[in-house]
Each structure stands twice: as C-alpha cells, then as structure tokens.
Design a protein around this motif. Structure first.
Motif, PDB file in Angstrom:
ATOM      1  N   GLY A 153       0.789  -1.153   0.031  1.00 20.46           N
ATOM      2  CA  GLY A 153      -0.059  -0.094  -0.020  1.00 20.46           C
ATOM      3  C   GLY A 153       0.879   1.256   0.062  1.00 20.46           C
ATOM      4  N   GLY A 158      -2.290   5.277  -3.031  1.00 19.04           N
ATOM      5  CA  GLY A 158      -3.115   3.904  -3.031  1.00 19.04           C
ATOM      6  C   GLY A 158      -2.381   2.485  -2.785  1.00 19.04           C
ATOM      7  N   GLU A 321      -6.808  -8.201  -4.964  1.00 19.36           N
ATOM      8  CA  GLU A 321      -8.239  -8.098  -5.101  1.00 19.36           C
ATOM      9  C   GLU A 321      -9.162  -9.325  -5.022  1.00 19.36           C
ATOM     10  N   LYS A 325      -8.314  -8.172  -0.934  1.00 18.82           N
ATOM     11  CA  LYS A 325      -7.473  -6.928  -0.368  1.00 18.82           C
ATOM     12  C   LYS A 325      -7.615  -5.771  -1.460  1.00 18.82           C
ATOM     13  N   LYS A 326      -8.298  -4.582  -1.402  1.00 19.79           N
ATOM     14  CA  LYS A 326      -8.612  -3.726  -2.425  1.00 19.79           C
ATOM     15  C   LYS A 326      -7.800  -2.707  -2.035  1.00 19.79           C
ATOM     16  N   PHE A 327      -6.847  -2.023  -2.758  1.00 17.26           N
ATOM     17  CA  PHE A 327      -6.123  -0.885  -2.519  1.00 17.26           C
ATOM     18  C   PHE A 327      -6.474   0.130  -3.044  1.00 17.26           C
ATOM     19  N   ARG A 328      -6.526   1.564  -2.769  1.00 17.79           N
ATOM     20  CA  ARG A 328      -7.188   2.756  -3.104  1.00 17.79           C
ATOM     21  C   ARG A 328      -6.634   3.166  -4.404  1.00 17.79           C
ATOM     22  N   ARG A 329      -7.360   3.978  -5.059  1.00 20.56           N
ATOM     23  CA  ARG A 329      -6.844   4.894  -6.182  1.00 20.56           C
ATOM     24  C   ARG A 329      -6.270   4.144  -7.348  1.00 20.56           C
ATOM     25  N   ALA A 330      -6.633   2.828  -7.584  1.00 14.00           N
ATOM     26  CA  ALA A 330      -5.964   2.123  -8.776  1.00 14.00           C
ATOM     27  C   ALA A 330      -6.847   2.657  -9.956  1.00 14.00           C
ATOM     28  N   LYS A 331      -8.330   2.729 -10.111  1.00 14.70           N
ATOM     29  CA  LYS A 331      -8.661   2.981 -11.087  1.00 14.70           C
ATOM     30  C   LYS A 331      -8.412   4.315 -11.949  1.00 14.70           C
ATOM     31  N   LYS A 332      -7.816   5.369 -11.075  1.00 16.94           N
ATOM     32  CA  LYS A 332      -7.446   6.367 -12.104  1.00 16.94           C
ATOM     33  C   LYS A 332      -5.997   6.190 -12.248  1.00 16.94           C
ATOM     34  N   THR A 333      -5.371   5.344 -11.436  1.00 16.16           N
ATOM     35  CA  THR A 333      -3.704   5.187 -12.056  1.00 16.16           C
ATOM     36  C   THR A 333      -3.777   4.437 -13.185  1.00 16.16           C
TER      37      THR A 333
END
Ligand code: SF4
Ligand code: SF4
Length: 365
Positions: A153, A158, A321, A325-333
């Motif tokens: 993380g 994220g 995932e 475990k889902k890490f944040r902000r990945a979609k935008k990255t």
C-alpha cells in the motif's frame, strides 16, 4: 495490446533461497520468451528501506537476479535516488549508510541524483501536468534497467509497485517536489546561520545569503528551478518546503497526485527498455519509506516479471483484489497510465510453477 506477466507463487513459508531461484527463473523465462537483448551494463533499481521499516524487500532475495546477470557477464549495480526531506535517506552519505545497514552489499551503489539531488536531467514529456520532469541524471546513462519493486500500500498513491518505483524512485528531488507540492523552497532566517554551504549546490545562482541592506537570506523564486538540493545540504534545516498550501498538496488536497505519479513514470521510462520484477511479499499497508514497523495486511502472493510496468501492477492489484484486499486509487492510476501510453492494462498471466518451473497459463487467479 496484451502484455504477458510471468508469475510464480510464494508464501510466508517459502525460503529466501527458493525466492532467489524463483526470481532467477522468472527473469530467465522473461528474457527468453520476450527475446530481450541484455545490455553489457544493467543497474538494478531498488529501494533500500527506511530504518525501523521491517517489510521492505531484503537484498538477499535479489541474489538470484544478481547471479543471473553475473553468469552472463553483465555488469550491474544498485541504483537509487534520495528522498525529498527528513529521515535517514535524504542525502547520499546517510542513504548509503542505511543501505549498508540493510545489507545491500552485493553490488556497488550509485545514487542517480548525486550527493543531495543536484544531479538531475529534465526529461521532456509534454503531458498535462508536466512539460518536463526531473529524474536522477545517472538513469540517462542506461537504456535498460531491472526495476525491482515491492507491491504494497501507499498513503497517497493507494498502492505502490512498478509505476511508483519508476516515478518516485527515479525522480530527483526536484521531480519529487513537483509531484508532491508544486512549490519552491524558502529560507527561514531565524535558522539560517549564513554558513553559505548551500551556495555550492545551486546551479542557477538563486540563493541570496546575508545580502542587501537587511542582511537576510532568501531564494530568488524566478531563478530557482525547484531541484531541492539546498534543502538536503543545509546543516541547520533552514531551507523549508513547507507552507500551508504545500502541506495540503502533500496530503493530496487539491493535488492530482496520481496523475502526476503516472507522468513521472512516463518520463522515467521514456528512454529505457526495462525489465520489471515485483515482489508481492510482506505486503504492508504503507510504503517502505515509512520509518515504522508494519505488519503484512495480506498473505504473500508471489514474484511477478514483465516488460510492461502497467500490466505488472495491474496483475498484482487484480490478484490482491481476488484474495480480498482492495487498494485505493487504482482505477485512476491505470486509466491515466493507459491514456498517456505508459503501458497496457490488458495482460495474460502466465504461471511458472516452482520448483519444476513448468509453464502453465494461469486460470485460477
Ligand atoms: S546552508 Fe542553510 S544555514 Fe547555511 S547559508 Fe544556506 S540556508 Fe543558511
Ligand atoms: S535555490 Fe532552487 S535551484 Fe537552487 S538549490 Fe535550492 S531548490 Fe535548487
């Protein structure tokens, strides 16, 4: 375009020597399958870990990769840049001590941004946030690196993997400053002893020490290129990056940090044909830069190898995932990385089983 990501699972019970063999076999598979022409000199981009951090990837895990290169007569070294501010890694001298304490003794160490961030190259990228981006000068001496990343993380990004290692990891102080704060430093006169040590590191003559009628010290903002070298060299901590606005930006408020991070990676990779190997082990909530003991937040997944920094991060992210475990902000990255052409989110995961290393396209993860 579909990228191939090679993967071998490991668990907490996997020995270090097995991890060495696994990463060596993955590198061998990648080089053969993707017909990679190895250069005569290939540095390893690493992260030495902040003191008190216990979850960074220890250097003995890299021995298989080091052996692989040595067996082929390839010269190598560990390559890294120093951090922006504070801690035990903000200038070469301290950073080298930290690296040694953490066992990075198998290869010579090169700090790509010099003693305190003064050695940088402005790479033209002409993107939305950065027209140019400052990376450590020595990276430009190579057109092939092996980028060794730790999947985990990260407070602002994220998650951290190959994209973050390329971006923040290659950035000279000025690149890190632009990504985090977008501001230039200023001098606190109550701390400045007017020792003039900072003058030696400023390539643009922007520092005014004890000048004028007031005899005060200041930075000429029009001349300053924001390289951050004077921050690291000042023995009195008189050069500061912090204003209310810059602290807010550092915390991600009003700062499109993820897009800037992706653009930094784009600059870093611009002249290189890299190999990416990611260790998804000791997966902590925070970054290896954090000077604290963290516990893993999920089970070890394995070692990944690819030539595409976006595909390898996406493969790690998707597997985490799938394991809950889902890490944040990945979609935008990922969407921005694809948009500017850093790599592809479309990948095929090819599982290389240990210890027989028989090929099998993974269907279960
Ligand atoms: S190095 Fe620091 S204390 Fe010395 S003159 Fe520069 S700003 Fe002032
Ligand atoms: S004054 Fe600006 S350009 Fe000069 S060393 Fe400091 S940050 Fe770099």
């Amino acid at each position: 375009m579909t990228s191939t990501v090679y993967f071998t699972p490991v668990s907490e019970r996997t020995s270090v020597s097995a991890v060495q063999q696994i990463s060596k076999a993955l590198l061998d598979t990648l080089v053969s399958a993707e017909q990679i022409e190895l250069r005569q000199k290939i540095p390893l981009k690493v992260h030495f870990g902040e003191p008190k951090n216990v979850t960074f990837i220890r250097p003995d895990n890299y021995q298989g990769i080091i052996d692989y290169l040595a067996e082929r007569g390839v010269e190598s070294c560990f390559m890294e840049t120093s951090v922006l501010y504070g801690g035990q890694r903000y200038k070469k001298e301290l950073h080298a001590q930290t690296a040694k304490k953490h066992g990075f003794t198998q290869l010579p160490i090169v700090f790509a941004d010099g003693e305190h961030g003064e050695a940088f190259a402005d790479v033209a990228i002409n993107q939305k946030h950065f027209k140019t981006f400052k990376v450590g000068q020595a990276f430009l001496d190579y057109d092939q690196m092996i980028v060794l990343s730790h999947f985990k993380g990260h407070m602002l990004a994220g998650f951290g993997g190959a994209i973050k290692q390329l971006s923040m990891g290659y950035a000279a102080k000025g690149g890190k400053l632009a990504m985090h704060m977008g501001e230039k430093p200023h001098i606190k006169n109550r701390r400045c002893t007017q020792c003039k040590k900072c003058l030696s590191c400023c390539n643009v003559d922007a520092l005014r020490i004890g000048e004028g009628k007031s005899g005060r010290s200041w930075i000429e903002k029009e001349k300053c290129v924001g390289c951050g070298a004077c921050v690291a060299i000042c023995p009195s901590k008189a050069v500061s990056l912090f204003t209310l606005k810059s602290v807010a930006r550092f915390l991600g408020i009003g700062n499109p940090f993820v897009e800037k991070l992706v653009e930094g990676a784009y600059a870093a990779r611009k002249h290189q044909h890299n190999i990416y190997i990611t260790f998804a082990m000791s997966i902590s909530a925070g970054c290896d830069c954090e000077a604290r003991k963290m516990k893993p937040v999920m089970a070890d997944m394995g070692v990944f190898a690819a030539t595409d920094p976006v595909a390898i991060d996406k493969a790690c992210f998707d597997m985490a995932e799938a394991l809950g475990k889902k890490f944040r902000r990945a979609k935008k990255t990922f969407s921005y990385a694809e948009e500017i052409g850093l790599g592809s989110c479309d990948y095929q995961l090819k599982r290389i089983d240990a210890p027989s290393f028989s090929d099998a396209v993974d269907a279960g993860m």
